[in-house]
Scaffold this motif. Sequence first.
Motif, PDB file in Angstrom:
ATOM      1  N   CYS A  82       6.131 -13.865  -5.328  1.00  0.00           N
ATOM      2  CA  CYS A  82       5.081 -11.958  -3.533  1.00  0.00           C
ATOM      3  C   CYS A  82       5.463 -13.755  -2.794  1.00  0.00           C
ATOM      4  O   CYS A  82       3.828 -14.669  -3.112  1.00  0.00           O
ATOM      5  CB  CYS A  82       4.462 -11.306  -4.248  1.00  0.00           C
ATOM      6  SG  CYS A  82       4.235 -10.222  -2.572  1.00  0.00           S
ATOM      7  N   PRO A 138       5.692  -6.521   4.913  1.00  0.00           N
ATOM      8  CA  PRO A 138       6.676  -6.119   3.726  1.00  0.00           C
ATOM      9  C   PRO A 138       7.838  -4.909   3.742  1.00  0.00           C
ATOM     10  O   PRO A 138       7.558  -3.626   4.135  1.00  0.00           O
ATOM     11  CB  PRO A 138       5.626  -5.622   3.300  1.00  0.00           C
ATOM     12  CG  PRO A 138       4.152  -5.679   3.446  1.00  0.00           C
ATOM     13  CD  PRO A 138       4.412  -5.827   5.335  1.00  0.00           C
ATOM     14  N   LYS A 157       4.086  -5.973  -9.185  1.00  0.00           N
ATOM     15  CA  LYS A 157       4.394  -6.907  -8.667  1.00  0.00           C
ATOM     16  C   LYS A 157       3.523  -7.864  -8.110  1.00  0.00           C
ATOM     17  O   LYS A 157       2.179  -7.463  -8.743  1.00  0.00           O
ATOM     18  CB  LYS A 157       5.269  -6.408  -6.692  1.00  0.00           C
ATOM     19  CG  LYS A 157       3.934  -5.780  -5.925  1.00  0.00           C
ATOM     20  CD  LYS A 157       4.383  -5.737  -4.902  1.00  0.00           C
ATOM     21  CE  LYS A 157       4.555  -7.300  -3.748  1.00  0.00           C
ATOM     22  NZ  LYS A 157       2.942  -7.713  -3.673  1.00  0.00           N
ATOM     23  N   CYS A 180       8.683  -4.046   1.026  1.00  0.00           N
ATOM     24  CA  CYS A 180       8.985  -3.319   0.510  1.00  0.00           C
ATOM     25  C   CYS A 180       8.351  -1.705   0.495  1.00  0.00           C
ATOM     26  O   CYS A 180       8.482  -0.630   0.240  1.00  0.00           O
ATOM     27  CB  CYS A 180       7.826  -3.807  -1.355  1.00  0.00           C
ATOM     28  SG  CYS A 180       6.231  -4.434  -0.241  1.00  0.00           S
ATOM     29  N   HIS A 202       4.187 -11.839   0.094  1.00  0.00           N
ATOM     30  CA  HIS A 202       2.891 -10.337   0.819  1.00  0.00           C
ATOM     31  C   HIS A 202       3.242 -11.401   2.411  1.00  0.00           C
ATOM     32  O   HIS A 202       2.238 -11.765   3.202  1.00  0.00           O
ATOM     33  CB  HIS A 202       1.213 -11.381   0.973  1.00  0.00           C
ATOM     34  CG  HIS A 202       1.354 -11.483  -0.875  1.00  0.00           C
ATOM     35  ND1 HIS A 202       0.794 -10.350  -1.683  1.00  0.00           N
ATOM     36  CD2 HIS A 202       1.410 -11.954  -1.981  1.00  0.00           C
ATOM     37  CE1 HIS A 202       0.614 -10.123  -2.708  1.00  0.00           C
ATOM     38  NE2 HIS A 202       0.676 -11.592  -2.754  1.00  0.00           N
ATOM     39  N   CYS A 219      12.997  -5.297  -1.856  1.00  0.00           N
ATOM     40  CA  CYS A 219      12.723  -6.670  -0.913  1.00  0.00           C
ATOM     41  C   CYS A 219      13.533  -7.498  -1.528  1.00  0.00           C
ATOM     42  O   CYS A 219      14.722  -7.526  -2.280  1.00  0.00           O
ATOM     43  CB  CYS A 219      11.876  -7.233  -2.988  1.00  0.00           C
ATOM     44  SG  CYS A 219      11.153  -7.984  -2.344  1.00  0.00           S
TER      45      CYS A 219
END
Lengths: 802, 301
Positions: A674, A680, A764, A682, A676, A715
């Motif tokens: 990830c 995001p 994650k 996600c 970050h 993602c």
Amino acid sequence: MSERFKIAIIGSGPGGLSAAARAAERNVSHVLLEAEAHLSNTIYLYQKGKYVMDEPGILPLRSPIPFEAGLRETILDRWNETCARLKVNVRHRHEVAAINRRDDGIFEIRCQNGNRLEAEAVVLGIGLQGNLRKLGVPGEDLPFVQYQLDDPDAYEGETIVVVGAGDAAIENAIALARQNNVVIINRKDEFGRAKKGNESAILKAIDDGLIECYYNSAPEKVEALSAGRKPGRMILNTANGRAQILLDRVIARLGATAPRGFVEACGVVFPNKDPASVPAISAQYESNVKGLYIVGALGGYPLIKQAMNQGYEVVEYITGTAVEPADAPLLKAKFSNLRGIGSVEQALAQIQKNVPVLSHITPLQMREFMLDSDIRTPAEGAVIFERNDYTNSFYSIVEGEVRIAVENKPHPIVLRRGEFFGEMSLISGRRRSATVLAGANCVLVETPRRSMNRLINSVEAVKAEIDRIFIMRAIQSRFASEASSEQLAEMAASATLQRYKAGDYVFQEGEDGDCLQLVRVGSLTISRNIGGKEIVLTYVAAGNYVGEMALMGESKRSASARAAIATETIRLDGPVFKRLISRIPALRLRLQKEFKERTAANLAMQSMPGGGDIISFLMAQGAGEATDILLIDESLCIRCDNCEKACAETHSGTSRLDREAGPTFANVHVPTSCRHCEHPHCMKDCPPDALRRAPNGEVFINDNCIGCGNCERNCPYGVIHMASKPPKKPGLLQWLLLGRGPGPGEAPYDPDAVKDPKAKKAVKCDMCKDQAGGAACVRACPTGAAIRISPEEFPAYAQSRR
Amino acid sequence: MHDSILTHAKSRYLWISLGLCVISIALYIWHDPGIAPNGGTWLGYTLGTVAALLIVWLLLFGIRKRSYSTTMGSTLGWLSAHVYLGTALILIALLHCGFQFGWNLHTLTLVLMLIVIFSGFFGVYTYLRYPTLMTRNRESATRDAMLDEIAEIDQNALSLADGIAPEIHAVVLRSIENTRLGGGVWTQLRARDGSDIAIARIKVAIEKRETQIGAPPPSMQAGQTILAMVDFLAGRADDKQSEALRKLIDILSRKRALATRVARDIQYQAIMEIWLYIHVPLSIGLLAALIGHIISVFFYW
């Protein structure tokens, strides 16, 4: 004369089912219209044995239909059973084609199958899944034409034609090709719409001859055959004329038509074109069409329990029974630390009155807004957030004032009742730009990012107001130390918002410079054309500006600025800005100083062979939207996988990073891990809002994850998995001295056998925010190959790798 | 940005180790016990204690490496210190014994220690040299990806061979069964794989076929290229078959290249790990010998 009911409920999902059950329980004349032959199609289509969660846990369930977390099968069985017991009037295979409200207030409902019904009120609970798009050619409903694939291993030795070029079609085609003869039909000449991984997989499968592909082709018709070995055939229109394929099965994966068109045709108004926007509904779930009610995901409530409560309540409202919404106790608890406010409704009204930006929203939106938000009453002088925190919530001041400490300025800026703050980090996805302290008698409403974004997307007036203040403050924070407030206002008046897609030029080298650009969302790369090759010189993150030099003397752009990811800028008009700097020598001097520093850094980069290539490579990996990315120097990495082991050991047995996967350039390896992101991906569609950002920037998943897998799919970097907790391992000494296995860093004996299959949740990287020492992967690397850096450090990083 | 074990924290532990060495040498030179320097003098005891503590601390690295949630410094820092202080240990131990050796437990302890340290030197060398070679060899593919591709090539090769002749099919099948990657320590280190055999066997099968159908004896000699072989064949066999054969040889060549790369990848990894099989067990042996050494010294005191 068609049948007439008091309530027609459309869609038998949790909301519709609950409404119909309540109506049946109360003996209200009703009908439940369902397009499929079974109830609750969305949940019906969940994979077998999926564990369905019942977030939010604090919300009580109010419905005649039972619901608690459990297996999909159990839940569906109990729903069917309850439905039969309550004698719910269900009509299956009644897909609604049109709803018309007559002048006398009665709704006419026309179904696809020709049936017509009348109802006094309509409850729309059709969700967001939409109807699967069909082939649209003769034969689209033949029994061997299907629009879904549950289990690819159920078919063997068949000739299967897959129609479509999206991810679903590709994944199906590849899975089916293991045991079948698969042909894929693509309307275009490429698979550009699919994810990168799927695209390369299908191209490879076609290349290897595992799958046959017809490009630039479209089905003309599908026919059943009575003779011959194959039950059907498809006639295709290809670029080279018509073709015929004899087949056993057609699987068309053409996506779904969003329900929005249908809803709009019913007369319901959406606030704007944004696909994320939801129609405005009243506190009684009534839309702008009188008598037409909307419950569940379509109205912006994606969780099962919320929808079920709404279904119950909407029937009460329609039948004229007053009912306190199920969330009332929750809201009451929130307002408990507010003095002098009576009922929940009064408190909500008071907040809306005090904070003008919230005055534009409907009572129901306000309820939802407050359910997600928290009331804060910090003591005077308490820190609300610190400069450089990564939090992204939004604050409205209901009472009192707050003080914003500005760098290099003795006096703080004071914001008073009715104003808001925190919008900069919300919009840019970057660190807080200043520390905010509470003033006297301060009452704040803190709203998480998702709820605020939903509001901004649904209510135009909120968006406009926040954008206006954003521009004003962005200009203030850059130029306030030199310019007066009138001068700033003049500049703000000339400012406009601009959007760029990844790869778009904000401006190009050699153009006339006519504006200054402040990056508001996203990031830019600055490059120059040297010897016919575009050399990246540096990276500009959100919150910085570019293009001022062309306004200060040289009139041509000396370099190109390109959006590294989807980017938004505030464009400040050139002439206005020129006038400003001609009047303020101090500003001119500061800009000149900054320019000198930039030019020096650019020259250093330019003189360094390959330096910019590393930045370009990182940008191509999507690092432009990262806030913190794991990089591995492969000239140091001894492939011991201690980073993965450390990750697994500190995160209940599942590693959240894949060291080996991912591309490498000049020994710089970007593992699957990830980064970050500023915004995001996600977080885009998380029903329980479990994905959050911690003050230090870590994007993490809360325990209220329902395991739906949306984040995993959203993602683009493939760093989220669904996993369940493995059993506890023995301690280090027990393993070392007594041989109790598995030891530290070793996988459990048989991860599948011992894992609890029901509680699969998303996992994650959380950058080890709960570990005292910081990221375990980096700390566990014995050779210093693994580091975590933020994009601001890319230029320095590139230089260090000469 | 990236720090290696040698340059970590501006080589802090190099300077600490050098300081330790300089102090030890200075004391050794300055110290005049009246007899030959040995472990029994006060300096000998001091240096011995320092060395024993160092050994224990160096052994703790194995635990630190597995303590993933500890806050005691980074693994990189520990390894950097492990390397430099471990090197300094050679000098300290030699000064401790005053360069006296004999056929006894004491010298055995020293010898074990030296083997452990020098195997560690080899480890440092491999850590600095092999990662880069490994990256270059992999060409951005992962080992699993390469293995997958090999498996796929095997499948394709089989179906191609199927269309040529039964004996070719048999040869390809046998060669697939014989392809071995990895294996025992020696195989891993030698980086050999059996994929050459496939092409050689096909060659034999073709030769056999040519002689069977009574064609003029093929002018195939050792050293002739695969391509020439295909061209030669193209004249006789029907077009489709020779095309398939050409393809077969192409993909088998690709497989050979891949298999070689995988074998080399395994080899590099094995080299980076093999020394640990000396370093770690002998360090445990060293600990045992060290305890014996200390007890026996006190026993004879």
